[in-house]
Design a protein around this motif. Sequence first.
Motif, PDB file in Angstrom:
ATOM      1  N   GLU A 194       0.825  -1.212   0.000  1.00  0.00           N
ATOM      2  CA  GLU A 194       0.000   0.000   0.000  1.00  0.00           C
ATOM      3  C   GLU A 194       0.858   1.259   0.000  1.00  0.00           C
ATOM      4  N   VAL A 195       1.942   1.238   0.784  1.00  0.00           N
ATOM      5  CA  VAL A 195       2.848   2.390   0.819  1.00  0.00           C
ATOM      6  C   VAL A 195       3.470   2.613  -0.553  1.00  0.00           C
ATOM      7  N   VAL A 196       3.892   1.534  -1.192  1.00  0.00           N
ATOM      8  CA  VAL A 196       4.487   1.633  -2.528  1.00  0.00           C
ATOM      9  C   VAL A 196       3.478   2.224  -3.514  1.00  0.00           C
ATOM     10  N   ALA A 197       2.234   1.727  -3.490  1.00  0.00           N
ATOM     11  CA  ALA A 197       1.215   2.204  -4.429  1.00  0.00           C
ATOM     12  C   ALA A 197       0.938   3.691  -4.238  1.00  0.00           C
ATOM     13  N   LEU A 198       0.889   4.148  -3.003  1.00  0.00           N
ATOM     14  CA  LEU A 198       0.626   5.564  -2.745  1.00  0.00           C
ATOM     15  C   LEU A 198       1.814   6.427  -3.154  1.00  0.00           C
ATOM     16  N   ALA A 199       3.020   5.956  -2.870  1.00  0.00           N
ATOM     17  CA  ALA A 199       4.208   6.713  -3.275  1.00  0.00           C
ATOM     18  C   ALA A 199       4.285   6.809  -4.789  1.00  0.00           C
ATOM     19  N   GLN A 200       3.968   5.730  -5.487  1.00  0.00           N
ATOM     20  CA  GLN A 200       3.969   5.766  -6.951  1.00  0.00           C
ATOM     21  C   GLN A 200       2.912   6.729  -7.484  1.00  0.00           C
ATOM     22  N   ARG A 201       1.736   6.748  -6.829  1.00  0.00           N
ATOM     23  CA  ARG A 201       0.689   7.663  -7.260  1.00  0.00           C
ATOM     24  C   ARG A 201       1.130   9.114  -7.055  1.00  0.00           C
ATOM     25  N   ALA A 202       1.804   9.370  -5.936  1.00  0.00           N
ATOM     26  CA  ALA A 202       2.308  10.723  -5.705  1.00  0.00           C
ATOM     27  C   ALA A 202       3.318  11.113  -6.786  1.00  0.00           C
ATOM     28  N   ASN A 203       4.216  10.182  -7.109  1.00  0.00           N
ATOM     29  CA  ASN A 203       5.214  10.485  -8.125  1.00  0.00           C
ATOM     30  C   ASN A 203       4.569  10.745  -9.489  1.00  0.00           C
ATOM     31  N   GLU A 204       3.522  10.011  -9.794  1.00  0.00           N
ATOM     32  CA  GLU A 204       2.841  10.186 -11.070  1.00  0.00           C
ATOM     33  C   GLU A 204       2.091  11.507 -11.161  1.00  0.00           C
ATOM     34  N   ARG A 205       1.872  12.174 -10.007  1.00  0.00           N
ATOM     35  CA  ARG A 205       1.040  13.374  -9.999  1.00  0.00           C
ATOM     36  C   ARG A 205       1.813  14.643  -9.625  1.00  0.00           C
ATOM     37  N   VAL A 206       3.161  14.574  -9.601  1.00  0.00           N
ATOM     38  CA  VAL A 206       3.949  15.767  -9.282  1.00  0.00           C
ATOM     39  C   VAL A 206       4.869  16.093 -10.456  1.00  0.00           C
ATOM     40  N   ARG A 207       4.967  17.383 -10.767  1.00  0.00           N
ATOM     41  CA  ARG A 207       5.788  17.866 -11.874  1.00  0.00           C
ATOM     42  C   ARG A 207       6.572  19.096 -11.403  1.00  0.00           C
ATOM     43  N   THR A 208       7.821  19.228 -11.885  1.00  0.00           N
ATOM     44  CA  THR A 208       8.694  20.320 -11.447  1.00  0.00           C
ATOM     45  C   THR A 208       9.445  20.918 -12.625  1.00  0.00           C
TER      46      THR A 208
END
Length: 594
Positions: free
Chosen positions: A171-185
């Motif tokens: 679950e932690v991995v899935a949430l971290a991946q979702r965060a990465n997929e939704r952040v742009r810099t």
Amino acid sequence: MAYIFNSARSFAEESTAGFVDLYSDILRAVPGGVARATRTPAGQVAVVIGGGSGHYPAFGGLVGAGLAHGAALGNVFASPSALQIYTVAKSVENGGGVLLSYGNYAGDVLNFTQAQDRLRAEGIPCETVRVTDDISSADASERERRRGVAGDLAVFRIAAAAAEAGASLAEVVALAQRANERVRTLGVAFGGATLPGAEEPLFTIPAGRMAVGMGIHGEPGIGEDDLVPAAALAALLWDRVRTEAPVGAGSRAVVLINGLGSVKHEELFVLYREIRLLAERDAITIVEPEVGELVTSFEMAGVSLSVFWVDAELEALWATPAHAPAYRKGHALVVGERVTEVEALAAVTRTGEESAVSHTLASVTQPGEASAESRALAPLAGRLIAVIADTVDEHVEELGRLDAVAGDGDHGIGMQRGSRAAADSVDAALADGAGLASLLSAAGDAWADRAGGTSGALWGTILTSVGRELGDTEVPDAARLARAVTAASDAVMRVGGAQPGDKTMVDALVALAESFAAEVASGASLEDAAVTASAHSTTVARATADLLPRMGRARPHAEKALGTPDPGAISLALIATAIARAATAQTTAIKENS
């Protein structure tokens, strides 16, 4: 520039020591980095982050309740070694498994992957989420190749908040991946950083201009533009990041305004106001923004904008309390008993490592099992390692200048740290009765651990691969020496993923291995084969000037690298040449004395 330091070589260690002393109520020193001062609750996922020094508050400043459990800290702008990462993870894992998360740079990928493999081999569940938020570093179709910059914070926070809430590793991995997929810099720079002890910045920008799309290791931008007022700068950053919004992004987003070292808070506040107005224009609701220094690059004059589009679950996790040295939100409850010094030492001892983090990652023959013949040859190998260190010392500034063209300029100092550590390991190995394999493995591990980064991991691989092929029991003949160099070449390609033509050290290493093997097969003496192969390696290394980089930090700045040879290829060729000369000189001396 850096004004306060004793020695460039010891800067990272001394800085970390002061940092730990200052924040001893929150964290503790562990081999390879820092960890929370309290024990990880039983069964909780341990979030371990890391990267090079010089980016504070990343990465040690983000360790604490509601954030990471531990951080592996490398040398300046260099990834931590695999052994550092492994020991930090072992210091905080307590039955729930480990999530490793870090910016997507070649050295970090190599070393974190090796650490993950070792943890898994010991039965510890371990997964990885690489941060890839920098839109300037690769096209949207190749997001997996993008760098991780200030978006690190979004991914680390979501992962750690989920772990604190009792989520499983999956679950932690899935949430971290979702965060990465939704952040742009996207970032811009107005001036380059200067490493401690260096006289010149890693790059310069003409007056009235700014670099667009720079990295956080002193890499120059992918382009330049005129310096503009805050409103126009905000529009440039916002509009480019907005075009990269993920599918189904929604209308709520966290905004992160990150100063890279010299741009101060008052200026960042001006930029934030302009960003807020643009968000209102586009009907985007800003959620709990952060403005300040989040991921820096020493004193680089620059700023970046990160937009983290959140859904309801991510927003709730982002809002949870946190209490770390450099990031605090709400009132985080620090749970768990404080780890005592005795317990910490016992935990390290159980990993089989010393506090100096100097033992090998590879499974090799123990020194006590080496034959007398192999032990007799080990001092010769030790002298050749000293030749390597001396060669790097001689060319350290040249290698740094080559690396600064399209990279971060630290190749010379990284090679110097690693080769000198390898040379310093020789006496202890010989005292332990090391044969060839044991001595080379000890030297390789010392190199990898002290240098960190890509070159550290790859040179550690070279030495341990050569040692493994030579063994600790037999006297190697020419054919075995040729196989050892080929084995090192194959291992570097396997571990690093580069191939000839990618403009990396692999170009020179493959040329060296193939030429040496061919010369030996033709009946040439070892000395002649080494001289011919090193000359061929040098030719190929110089010819990399005509190539565009397809791997590593130089890849986003490929055009800048055109016309300059790859520093890793050049350093390998220099070392091969020095070893060939030393071997020839020794053979000549033996003949003259006989």
